[in-house]
Design a protein around this motif. Structure first.
Motif, short mmCIF file in Angstrom:
data_model
loop_
_atom_site.label_atom_id
_atom_site.label_comp_id
_atom_site.label_asym_id
_atom_site.label_seq_id
_atom_site.Cartn_x
_atom_site.Cartn_y
_atom_site.Cartn_z
N ARG A 89 20.86 -21.00 -49.40
CA ARG A 89 22.21 -21.13 -48.86
C ARG A 89 22.37 -20.40 -47.53
N SER A 90 21.35 -19.60 -47.16
CA SER A 90 21.44 -18.83 -45.92
C SER A 90 21.06 -19.66 -44.71
N LEU A 224 19.27 -20.42 -39.33
CA LEU A 224 20.16 -19.60 -40.14
C LEU A 224 21.61 -20.06 -39.97
N VAL A 228 24.96 -15.23 -40.73
CA VAL A 228 23.98 -14.74 -41.70
C VAL A 228 22.97 -13.86 -40.99
N ASP A 229 22.82 -12.66 -41.49
CA ASP A 229 21.86 -11.72 -40.94
C ASP A 229 20.46 -12.10 -41.42
N ALA A 231 18.16 -10.28 -42.44
CA ALA A 231 17.84 -9.52 -43.66
C ALA A 231 18.45 -10.19 -44.89
N GLU A 232 19.65 -10.77 -44.76
CA GLU A 232 20.25 -11.49 -45.89
C GLU A 232 19.42 -12.71 -46.26
N ALA A 233 18.96 -13.43 -45.23
CA ALA A 233 18.13 -14.61 -45.50
C ALA A 233 16.84 -14.21 -46.19
N GLN A 234 16.23 -13.09 -45.75
CA GLN A 234 14.99 -12.64 -46.39
C GLN A 234 15.23 -12.23 -47.83
N ALA A 235 16.37 -11.59 -48.11
CA ALA A 235 16.69 -11.21 -49.48
C ALA A 235 16.82 -12.43 -50.38
N GLU A 236 17.44 -13.50 -49.85
CA GLU A 236 17.55 -14.72 -50.64
C GLU A 236 16.18 -15.37 -50.86
N THR A 239 14.44 -13.48 -53.65
CA THR A 239 14.98 -13.84 -54.97
C THR A 239 14.44 -15.20 -55.42
#
Length: 814
Positions: A89-90, A224, A228-229, A231-236, A239
């Motif tokens: 979703r990022s 992106l 969206v940062d 870092a947020e994309a990498q966290a997704e 997961t």
């Protein structure tokens, strides 16, 4: 304003009165500024300008980070790509591409080779590069078994089809199959770090790729979402990677995903090279400035009478400094104008001499020019050098002006000890910077030579190579492909002077090839993401003998492997050492997931380690399959000549390839040695070595001139002193030793400071060198001895002149 204009006129008059000084200074500054402008233009094109896509800072490339022990990060498999595209979703969008090599375009004149790349639906929309004509690929065209389609590059469309928009809907026959033209790419479109492709095809997964999470084929780009940062994309991604690994345990699921900004990837390979060159040219410019400053000091010390008279008539120190700095600024601006002209000429020469392959691989070299940005840089550099060359000498010359001493012509007194210290310090700095550049040039040249002379595990000399592709229609009959391969080898081996011929699916040292996970039969199944991996090569019999790769154990492929069964492989020594420690590898069986499912392949031989990627790469675990058990229409032909120069064979090799199948496509025919010397990696190292050698040589010459100038000027200022010494009984040898001692102190201080600077240089060059340490004692020692010896030799002429001073003449001159 009137006073400034008057000073400006005076500055031009002063420069005109000193034609020799002005010419030498302009040439020195012009060359230094030209080199700086040229390198800045390269840096600007390659590193400072944004990528040619809208909002390029939002673009990332997504890598897989597990499931392959060779590649720390790798392309995505088709199933992973589908899962990421539907689960993230990022990202606004994900799209992928992969190389398709060379395709044969059928024309009335015969086969024409075209470079090809395949892309998924939405790829060009993601990059913000809509087609100039027509449309991009639709989703149904990128599914397995979907309808064929092709998009043309703007260059191919204009050159071959005259820019006619009616080409849409017409079909091109590529590799024997009709492909309707659906679109034309915008002019100048290319991917970062890749040569532009002639044609683009839909990225349709094969049956094996569609369900295989270990088949890493797709380079995946993402844009992106706004806000969206990264870092947020990498966290997704982390997961989702854990979720996929748990859901597909045992199915070669990867260990995770990594998003890397596209700008960082595009600039990564050339950033260290260009920054090193920028630092080198900056040092050359500093040396040039120090040289001009020393000349200015010498000149201003001879103007002590003029400056003292002006001060006595009411000029304050600010006015004197302004006049002298203005002269230096005029000199700097004139040097900048000359530098801009020389830079434009030099960049034009580079563009003209640049081979076509390197022009495509390094587009910033072809695009570099003295444009308004470069001219702005030149203007700033010219101002900075003018100010830097003039301010210190002006401040020094305007101190302690004494009219009486000046009118009596006592130059020694008007200059004072501060001026002498400053001139010596500048000479020391020139020598130090010259040593840093000379040592760096030596390291870069040695690194390049060691790459070229490296033994990659086989004999490069005497090998002719060619890309050979049979018509796609022949892929339906594997047995016919095997017979064609046998016939080809027999034809080539029958040529006079040929010692052997063979084929391989991927040319040696081209950086390509596939990797595959495998398991050892009879051992426990590894956990997901922990299967060992190996590079895969498909070779014909004679491969190891033709290349000169030794067999460590067992045997190579022979007539027994010219049939589909039994399935056998050869591994390299590195894989044997890693997987079969203390165990006999011969007779062991490996299982690979491929077209034949998890079939078992028996190990019949262990070959020496061959470098598979690039000349400066490292050997990796490798598995060799026999051609008859994995045949294909594309292959690289390798021919070994009796001598070391395959040039005379090339025409005969081409004829035999054409006679075997007139519809075949032949590419890249030439000697392997020359081909390797022209690869992008070799060119990058050669480029660094050549430019640093030029900069190092220029820096050494400037430093030597600086030392000579300081010693010669000192001798001129001290003629009265030397005359008095000799009148009081000093011998010529004593004067000679005195002057050489002064030069020796300057040289020693400069070399000592330069060795300290080499410590900093070692950090900068650490990632650019091959086969040599940044702090190599032999290279640093040779550079130090060379520069030190020549610097002392530069001190000898003025020292001999001092030893020949006539005491009577010197005393009468005062």
């Amino acid at each position: 304003m009137g006073l400034l204009a008057h000073d400006l006129v005076q500055a031009f008059r002063q420069l005109r009165r000193r034609p020799v000084f002005t010419a030498a200074a302009l040439l020195t500054l012009g060359i230094g500024i030209a080199a700086s402008t040229a390198i800045f233009s390269l840096v600007d094109r390659a590193l400072l300008r944004p990528l040619p896509y809208p909002h390029a800072d939002r673009l990332v490339q997504v890598f897989g980070t597990g499931g392959d022990r060779i590649l720390q990060r790798h392309e995505l498999s088709h199933p992973d790509f589908v899962d990421l595209r539907s689960g993230l979703r990022s990202f606004q969008a994900l799209a992928g591409y992969r190389g398709r090599g060379t395709l044969a375009l059928q024309t009335p004149e015969g086969q024409v080779p075209l470079s090809a790349t395949a892309a998924t639906a939405g790829f060009f929309d993601l990059l913000g590069a809509p087609p100039a004509v027509g449309r991009e690929f639709r989703a149904e065209e990128t599914r397995r078994g979907g309808p064929p389609a092709v998009m043309l590059s703007h260059g191919l469309w204009a050159a071959r089809f005259g820019g006619d928009a009616s080409i849409l809907g017409h079909s091109l026959v590529l590799d024997g199959k009709a492909h309707p033209v659906v679109g034309v790419l915008p002019a100048g479109f290319s991917l970062p770090g890749r040569a532009p492709s002639d044609v683009w095809l839909p990225a349709q997964p094969s049956e094996r790729e569609e369900g295989n999470r270990g088949a890493y084929r797709l380079n995946t780009l993402g844009r992106l979402q706004d806000g969206v940062d990264p870092a947020e994309a990498q966290a997704e991604l982390d997961t989702l990677g854990r979720r996929l690994a748990a859901a597909y345990a045992g199915a070669e699921a990867g260990g995770g995903f990594l998003a890397v900004p596209l700008e960082a990837l595009a600039r990564g390979p050339v950033r260290p090279l260009l920054l090193a060159l920028l630092a080198a040219v900056g040092l050359v410019l500093l040396i040039a400035c120090a040289n001009i400053a020393n000349l200015q000091l010498a000149h201003l010390s001879s103007r002590g009478r003029e400056l003292a008279v002006r001060a006595a008539l009411g000029a304050d120190r600010r006015q004197l400094v302004q006049q002298m700095v203005l002269e230096s600024l005029v000199l700097g601006l004139l040097g900048g104008a000359l530098g801009a002209l020389l830079a434009a000429w030099g960049l034009g020469l580079v563009r003209g001499l640049l081979p076509e392959g390197q022009r495509l691989a390094f587009p910033f070299l072809a695009a570099a020019a003295v444009d308004p940005r470069a001219l702005g840089f030149t203007f700033l550099i010219a101002l900075g050098t003018g100010l830097g060359c003039g301010l210190l000498p002006a401040l020094q010359a305007s101190r302690n002006l004494r009219l009486a001493a000046s009118l009596q012509g006592r130059a020694l007194e008007t200059e004072g000890p501060g001026g002498r210290r400053l001139r010596r310090s500048l000479a020391v700095a020139e020598l130090a910077l010259g040593l840093v550049l000379l040592a760096g040039a030596g390291l870069a040249v040695q690194s390049f030579l060691r790459v070229l002379n490296r033994n990659p595990g086989f004999q490069v000399r005497g090998l002719a190579t060619a890309g050979f592709q049979l018509p796609r229609s022949r892929a339906a009959d594997p047995a016919a492909l095997v017979r064609a391969n046998q016939d080809l080898r027999a034809r080539l081996e029958a040529l006079p002077g040929v010692r052997g011929a063979t084929t391989v699916d991927v040319p040696p040292l081209n950086g390509g090839g596939n990797t595959s996970d495998y398991t050892v039969e009879g051992r426990p199944e590894p956990r997901p993401g922990e299967r060992p991996s190996a590079n895969i090569r498909t070779v014909a019999p004679g491969y190891f003998a033709v290349l000169g790769i030794p067999l460590r154990r067992g045997r190579a492929f022979g007539p027994e492997e010219e049939a589909p069964e039994p399935r056998r492989v050869v591994i390299n020594q590195l894989l044997a050492d890693q997987v079969f420690q203390g165990v006999e590898p011969l007779g062991q069986r490996l299982r690979f997931e491929g077209a034949a499912g998890l079939a078992a392949w028996e190990i019949i031989g262990v070959a020496g380690n061959e470098v598979l990627s690039t000349l400066d790469g490292r050997p990796t675990p490798a598995v060799y399959f026999p051609f008859a058990q994995d045949p294909g229409v594309r292959m690289a032909v390798l021919v070994r000549e009796d001598g070391e120069g395959p040039g005379r064979l090339l025409g005969a090799v081409r004829k035999e390839l054409q006679d075997l199948d007139p519809g075949a496509l032949i590419t890249g025919l030439g000697s392997l040695e020359r081909t390797l010397q022209n690869t992008p990696d070799a060119f990058r190292r050669r480029f660094l070595a050549q430019l640093t050698a030029c900069f190092g040589g220029a820096a050494a010459v400037l430093a030597l001139l600086g030392v000579y100038g300081v010693v010669a000027f000192s001798v001129g200022q001290r003629r009265l002193e030397f005359g008095i010494r000799m009148a009081l009984g000093a011998r010529a040898a004593d004067i000679l030793a005195l002057v050489l001692g002064e030069g020796l102190r300057i040289v020693g201080a400069g070399l000592g400071l330069g060795l300290v600077g080499c410590l900093v240089l070692s950090r900068l060059l650490a990632g650019l060198l091959f086969g040599i340490a940044p702090w190599d004692p032999a290279t640093l020692g040779a550079a130090t001895l060379l520069l030190g010896a020549t610097a002392l030799a530069a001190c000898l002429p003025p020292a001999l002149g001092a030893a020949r001073v006539d005491p009577g003449v010197a005393l009468r001159s005062e």
